[in-house]
Motif scaffolding. Structure first.
Motif, PDB file in Angstrom:
ATOM      1  N   ARG A 173     -39.646 146.416 107.986  1.00 22.61           N
ATOM      2  CA  ARG A 173     -38.984 145.457 108.516  1.00 22.61           C
ATOM      3  C   ARG A 173     -37.452 145.701 107.902  1.00 22.61           C
ATOM      4  NH1 ARG A 173     -40.088 144.221 113.430  1.00 22.61           N
ATOM      5  NH2 ARG A 173     -38.657 142.482 113.098  1.00 22.61           N
ATOM      6  N   GLN A 174     -37.055 147.121 107.809  1.00 22.24           N
ATOM      7  CA  GLN A 174     -35.869 147.454 107.250  1.00 22.24           C
ATOM      8  C   GLN A 174     -35.028 148.354 108.198  1.00 22.24           C
ATOM      9  OE1 GLN A 174     -36.285 150.715 104.339  1.00 22.24           O
ATOM     10  NE2 GLN A 174     -34.957 149.483 102.998  1.00 22.24           N
ATOM     11  N   LEU A 175     -33.861 147.936 108.282  1.00 19.76           N
ATOM     12  CA  LEU A 175     -32.857 148.629 109.027  1.00 19.76           C
ATOM     13  C   LEU A 175     -31.665 149.018 108.349  1.00 19.76           C
ATOM     14  CD1 LEU A 175     -31.726 149.094 111.983  1.00 19.76           C
ATOM     15  CD2 LEU A 175     -30.441 147.116 112.082  1.00 19.76           C
ATOM     16  N   LEU A 176     -31.441 150.494 108.241  1.00 23.74           N
ATOM     17  CA  LEU A 176     -30.310 151.117 107.435  1.00 23.74           C
ATOM     18  C   LEU A 176     -29.428 151.626 108.536  1.00 23.74           C
ATOM     19  CD1 LEU A 176     -32.572 152.984 104.704  1.00 23.74           C
ATOM     20  CD2 LEU A 176     -31.526 150.471 104.705  1.00 23.74           C
ATOM     21  N   ALA A 177     -28.105 151.909 108.288  1.00 29.28           N
ATOM     22  CA  ALA A 177     -27.108 152.691 108.709  1.00 29.28           C
ATOM     23  C   ALA A 177     -26.040 153.290 108.031  1.00 29.28           C
ATOM     24  CB  ALA A 177     -26.281 151.612 109.925  1.00 29.28           C
ATOM     25  N   TYR A 178     -25.666 154.400 108.237  1.00 24.75           N
ATOM     26  CA  TYR A 178     -24.550 154.835 107.361  1.00 24.75           C
ATOM     27  C   TYR A 178     -23.625 155.690 108.282  1.00 24.75           C
ATOM     28  CZ  TYR A 178     -22.824 158.828 104.372  1.00 24.75           C
ATOM     29  OH  TYR A 178     -21.916 159.773 103.835  1.00 24.75           O
ATOM     30  N   ASP A 179     -22.341 155.412 108.042  1.00 21.23           N
ATOM     31  CA  ASP A 179     -21.110 155.945 108.821  1.00 21.23           C
ATOM     32  C   ASP A 179     -20.358 156.944 108.095  1.00 21.23           C
ATOM     33  OD1 ASP A 179     -19.010 156.616 110.343  1.00 21.23           O
ATOM     34  OD2 ASP A 179     -18.482 154.445 110.917  1.00 21.23           O
ATOM     35  N   ARG A 180     -20.543 158.193 108.397  1.00 24.42           N
ATOM     36  CA  ARG A 180     -19.846 159.161 107.335  1.00 24.42           C
ATOM     37  C   ARG A 180     -18.361 159.179 107.599  1.00 24.42           C
ATOM     38  NH1 ARG A 180     -24.350 162.158 110.143  1.00 24.42           N
ATOM     39  NH2 ARG A 180     -25.929 162.925 108.414  1.00 24.42           N
ATOM     40  N   ARG A 181     -17.749 158.446 108.510  1.00 21.94           N
ATOM     41  CA  ARG A 181     -16.571 158.753 108.975  1.00 21.94           C
ATOM     42  C   ARG A 181     -15.712 157.839 107.589  1.00 21.94           C
ATOM     43  NH1 ARG A 181     -17.071 156.946 114.985  1.00 21.94           N
ATOM     44  NH2 ARG A 181     -18.471 155.673 113.767  1.00 21.94           N
ATOM     45  N   ASP A 182     -16.245 156.542 107.554  1.00 27.59           N
ATOM     46  CA  ASP A 182     -15.490 155.792 106.484  1.00 27.59           C
ATOM     47  C   ASP A 182     -16.339 155.421 105.259  1.00 27.59           C
ATOM     48  OD1 ASP A 182     -17.396 154.044 107.543  1.00 27.59           O
ATOM     49  OD2 ASP A 182     -15.804 152.631 108.194  1.00 27.59           O
ATOM     50  N   GLN A 183     -17.461 156.241 104.863  1.00 26.64           N
ATOM     51  CA  GLN A 183     -18.477 156.109 103.756  1.00 26.64           C
ATOM     52  C   GLN A 183     -18.679 154.730 103.810  1.00 26.64           C
ATOM     53  OE1 GLN A 183     -18.934 159.310 101.939  1.00 26.64           O
ATOM     54  NE2 GLN A 183     -18.733 159.535 104.069  1.00 26.64           N
ATOM     55  N   ARG A 184     -19.230 154.168 104.678  1.00 30.38           N
ATOM     56  CA  ARG A 184     -19.850 152.603 104.665  1.00 30.38           C
ATOM     57  C   ARG A 184     -21.226 152.727 105.085  1.00 30.38           C
ATOM     58  NH1 ARG A 184     -16.661 148.475 105.779  1.00 30.38           N
ATOM     59  NH2 ARG A 184     -18.564 147.383 105.559  1.00 30.38           N
ATOM     60  N   ALA A 185     -22.053 151.670 104.639  1.00 27.76           N
ATOM     61  CA  ALA A 185     -23.409 151.742 104.899  1.00 27.76           C
ATOM     62  C   ALA A 185     -24.071 150.393 104.969  1.00 27.76           C
ATOM     63  CB  ALA A 185     -24.369 152.697 104.109  1.00 27.76           C
ATOM     64  N   TRP A 186     -25.315 149.993 105.633  1.00 25.36           N
ATOM     65  CA  TRP A 186     -25.408 148.697 105.520  1.00 25.36           C
ATOM     66  C   TRP A 186     -27.080 148.890 105.437  1.00 25.36           C
ATOM     67  CZ3 TRP A 186     -21.929 151.244 108.417  1.00 25.36           C
ATOM     68  CH2 TRP A 186     -20.753 150.851 108.333  1.00 25.36           C
ATOM     69  N   ALA A 187     -27.457 147.740 104.809  1.00 26.75           N
ATOM     70  CA  ALA A 187     -28.901 147.743 104.622  1.00 26.75           C
ATOM     71  C   ALA A 187     -29.496 146.318 104.832  1.00 26.75           C
ATOM     72  CB  ALA A 187     -29.368 148.048 103.211  1.00 26.75           C
ATOM     73  N   ARG A 188     -30.319 146.186 105.942  1.00 30.89           N
ATOM     74  CA  ARG A 188     -30.698 144.889 106.369  1.00 30.89           C
ATOM     75  C   ARG A 188     -32.151 144.701 106.244  1.00 30.89           C
ATOM     76  NH1 ARG A 188     -28.134 141.795 111.652  1.00 30.89           N
ATOM     77  NH2 ARG A 188     -29.267 140.090 111.727  1.00 30.89           N
ATOM     78  N   PHE A 189     -32.578 143.707 105.643  1.00 30.53           N
ATOM     79  CA  PHE A 189     -34.120 143.314 105.785  1.00 30.53           C
ATOM     80  C   PHE A 189     -34.270 142.159 106.502  1.00 30.53           C
ATOM     81  CE2 PHE A 189     -32.439 145.650 101.658  1.00 30.53           C
ATOM     82  CZ  PHE A 189     -33.637 146.650 101.905  1.00 30.53           C
ATOM     83  N   ASP A 190     -35.572 141.983 106.983  1.00 27.43           N
ATOM     84  CA  ASP A 190     -35.787 140.797 107.712  1.00 27.43           C
ATOM     85  C   ASP A 190     -35.558 139.470 106.675  1.00 27.43           C
ATOM     86  OD1 ASP A 190     -36.324 141.353 110.171  1.00 27.43           O
ATOM     87  OD2 ASP A 190     -38.224 140.830 110.418  1.00 27.43           O
ATOM     88  N   SER A 191     -36.265 139.521 105.504  1.00 24.53           N
ATOM     89  CA  SER A 191     -36.237 138.423 104.361  1.00 24.53           C
ATOM     90  C   SER A 191     -36.562 139.150 103.055  1.00 24.53           C
ATOM     91  CB  SER A 191     -37.034 137.607 104.677  1.00 24.53           C
ATOM     92  OG  SER A 191     -38.507 138.223 104.585  1.00 24.53           O
ATOM     93  N   LEU A 192     -36.271 138.366 101.802  1.00 20.71           N
ATOM     94  CA  LEU A 192     -36.422 138.940 100.652  1.00 20.71           C
ATOM     95  C   LEU A 192     -37.921 139.307 100.685  1.00 20.71           C
ATOM     96  CD1 LEU A 192     -35.013 139.230  97.957  1.00 20.71           C
ATOM     97  CD2 LEU A 192     -35.468 137.117  97.211  1.00 20.71           C
ATOM     98  N   ALA A 193     -38.677 138.421 101.105  1.00 18.35           N
ATOM     99  CA  ALA A 193     -40.148 138.778 101.252  1.00 18.35           C
ATOM    100  C   ALA A 193     -40.878 140.145 101.870  1.00 18.35           C
ATOM    101  CB  ALA A 193     -41.095 137.406 101.515  1.00 18.35           C
ATOM    102  N   SER A 194     -39.857 140.487 102.636  1.00 20.26           N
ATOM    103  CA  SER A 194     -40.356 141.673 103.415  1.00 20.26           C
ATOM    104  C   SER A 194     -39.977 143.012 102.725  1.00 20.26           C
ATOM    105  CB  SER A 194     -39.702 141.538 104.731  1.00 20.26           C
ATOM    106  OG  SER A 194     -38.080 141.990 104.828  1.00 20.26           O
ATOM    107  N   ILE A 195     -39.208 142.910 101.707  1.00 18.28           N
ATOM    108  CA  ILE A 195     -38.841 144.165 101.006  1.00 18.28           C
ATOM    109  C   ILE A 195     -40.044 144.806 100.385  1.00 18.28           C
ATOM    110  CG2 ILE A 195     -37.577 145.036  99.041  1.00 18.28           C
ATOM    111  CD1 ILE A 195     -35.556 142.916  99.648  1.00 18.28           C
ATOM    112  N   SER A 196     -40.335 146.190 100.622  1.00 23.10           N
ATOM    113  CA  SER A 196     -41.386 146.700 100.153  1.00 23.10           C
ATOM    114  C   SER A 196     -41.433 146.833  98.523  1.00 23.10           C
ATOM    115  CB  SER A 196     -41.285 148.328 100.657  1.00 23.10           C
ATOM    116  OG  SER A 196     -40.384 148.721 100.124  1.00 23.10           O
ATOM    117  N   THR A 197     -42.500 146.934  98.022  1.00 27.71           N
ATOM    118  CA  THR A 197     -42.873 147.077  96.509  1.00 27.71           C
ATOM    119  C   THR A 197     -41.961 147.949  96.005  1.00 27.71           C
ATOM    120  OG1 THR A 197     -44.789 148.006  96.927  1.00 27.71           O
ATOM    121  CG2 THR A 197     -44.987 145.842  96.822  1.00 27.71           C
ATOM    122  N   TRP A 198     -41.858 149.372  96.667  1.00 27.93           N
ATOM    123  CA  TRP A 198     -41.340 150.428  95.877  1.00 27.93           C
ATOM    124  C   TRP A 198     -39.818 150.040  96.182  1.00 27.93           C
ATOM    125  CZ3 TRP A 198     -37.870 153.042  99.210  1.00 27.93           C
ATOM    126  CH2 TRP A 198     -38.382 153.002 100.589  1.00 27.93           C
TER     127      TRP A 198
END
Length: 210
Positions: free
Chosen positions: A110-135
């Protein structure tokens, strides 16, 4: 893994739309980290302190007091993943890259990642803190950092690095082959310890490892 890359098949219009939606929904930062990786300054902005605690421990040794100009900014938050005009796959991993924007959806984590090369911006979105994988806390934002590093002549390596001021050695091999044990033995023998498990190789002349 479903992979969508290049031209019309990549759905460049959809990627642009998805990026604008991600940008618009990114919340304000509650706290932030200033890091120095391979001589470049990074800004990590967390929407809440729980995320900062979970994902910021592994990079404590890379923190710097003041930030000049960020070579990469990552916004991170935890809310249910949004609904896009093109539904995200319910299982597996979806990867899309139109040359400017990279998007990756991991349905299992349940992880959504995005990266915009044009302005060196990135976003990391998780459903919840509990959904973050163990690694993830052990190697936070690794996929984003991999995309960004590749744009700057840096290559991620599964390796350890030891040496002296006049030169170093990369210790490479499969998991369990003894890289960590050898690196620690070199440290006890008086060599400098650069990194373990993951290193960045910079293709200068001579090459540098970070």
């Amino acid at each position: 893994m479903q992979s969508i890359r290049g031209g019309a098949e990549a759905g460049t219009g959809w990627l642009a739309e998805a990026l604008e939606q991600i940008r618009a929904e990114a919340p304000a930062a509650a706290t932030e980290d200033h890091l120095c990786i391979a001589g470049r300054e990074l800004l990590i902005r967390y929407a809440d302190f729980g995320l900062a605690e979970a994902l910021g421990r592994a990079t404590q040794h890379l923190r710097i007091a003041d930030l000049d100009i960020a070579a990469l900014t990552i916004d991170c938050w935890a809310t249910p993943v949004p609904t896009f005009s093109r539904p995200l796959a319910p299982i597996g991993t979806t990867f899309a890259d139109d040359g400017n924007v990279v998007l990756m959806w991991d349905a299992g984590g349940r992880q959504l990642l995005a990266y915009d090369r044009r302005d060196q911006r990135a976003w990391a979105r998780f459903d919840s803190l509990a959904s973050i994988s163990t690694w993830e806390p052990a190697a936070p934002f690794r996929r984003i950092l991999n995309w960004w590093a590749a744009d700057h002549g840096l290559q991620w390596l599964h390796a350890a690095a030891v040496g002296r001021p006049d030169g170093g050695v990369l210790l490479v091999g499969r998991s369990g082959s003894g890289k960590s044990t050898t690196a620690l033995a070199c440290l006890e023998a008086g060599l400098a310890f650069v990194g373990e498990d993951a290193c960045l190789l910079e293709s200068n002349n001579p090459p540098w490892v970070h």
